[in-house]
Design a protein around this motif. Structure first.
Motif: not given
Length: 280
Positions: A68, A208, A210, A278-279
């Motif tokens: 991802r 967005g 990680h 994820r931010k």
């Protein structure tokens, strides 16, 4: 004593103390390689073989980075004097920064990168990782990995997780991925601090981006060479709640418990976890 005298007068490492120290330091790769060679009873819930247990996590997000993850700029936050967090970094990450609070730890990494001898040989860990990753040629995989690390680690910088900008203003929202292993729980004295430190680390990530974390569960302290160090006792809900508070979405979470009582801990099981968030 971590080392003991053998019958021929030479020194060798006491394997049981080595195993205890590896667990205390959170070095799962060392622990698992030792368990595999010594046939120590399996942790609770562990599959039939150590080889398969580690291999499964190399394919996911435990010892490796999930598919991802995107981007090319990565930070190893609280790296210590160790390469174990970066050994399985995908080669698409070509701009890596390694950060630690102790300059002496960064100096050890620099000396290794410069080809100097250090007091730890990473060859065995590299070979084990190559084998577990299914490399057709262990030597070629190892050579490629060493080359990747020495060309992709661009900077070694000091960090402080207690600061709102842990690496200073030059690194605000600078990274696609932040990796941290057994760091935040050692620094935080309370759940509130744990949440704040996650927010501080969040400042280093792009929206967005990680966050990949390894950490300990049920550990309120640990010892290395008979010296006791603080660790914040955490549960799975503590970790997930803290991430939610710091505006992270948890994408993957895995944990494992070892039936080993850690010194100065009331819990009878020592847990480890790895998560991908994820931010948002």
């Amino acid at each position: 004593m971590l080392w003991e005298n053998s019958r021929d007068g030479t020194k060798r490492m006491d394997p049981q103390r080595w195993f205890q120290r590896a667990i205390a330091a959170g070095n799962l790769l060392y622990v698992l390689s030792y368990r595999q060679s010594q046939h120590i009873p399996r942790p609770l819930g562990q599959p039939k073989t150590i080889q398969q247990w580690v291999h499964d996590r190399i394919q996911s997000s435990d010892l490796s980075f999930s598919e991802r993850l995107t981007g090319h700029r990565l930070l190893d936050f609280g790296c210590g004097p160790a390469l174990c967090g970066m050994i399985t970094t995908p080669e698409r990450f070509t701009d890596i920064v390694m950060a630690d609070i102790a300059p002496s730890n960064l100096d050890t990494i620099k000396r290794w990168m410069d080809g100097e001898e250090i007091n730890f040989n990473w060859d065995q860990i590299l070979r084990l990782t190559a084998e577990l990753a299914g490399a057709k040629s262990v030597s070629e995989w190892t050579e490629r990995k060493i080359s990747h690390l020495k060309t992709s680690v661009k900077k070694l910088v000091t960090c402080d997780v207690t600061e709102k900008l842990p690496l200073g203003p030059d690194y605000a929202e600078a990274f696609d991925v932040v990796f941290t292993s057994f760091c935040i729980g050692c620094a935080a004295k309370s759940i509130a601090e744990y949440k704040q430190f996650l927010e501080n680390i969040s400042s280093l990530l792009k929206t967005g981006g990680h966050l990949l974390i390894r950490g300990a569960l049920n550990a309120s302290a640990y010892t290395v060479d008979n010296k006791m160090f603080h660790h914040l006792s955490l549960s799975t809900s503590d970790v997930k709640d803290a991430l939610c508070s710091a505006q992270f979405e948890v994408l993957e979470y895995k944990s494992e418990y070892f039936p080993i009582a850690m010194p100065h801990c009331e819990a009878t099981e020592y847990g480890v976890f790895v998560l991908l968030a994820r931010k948002i």
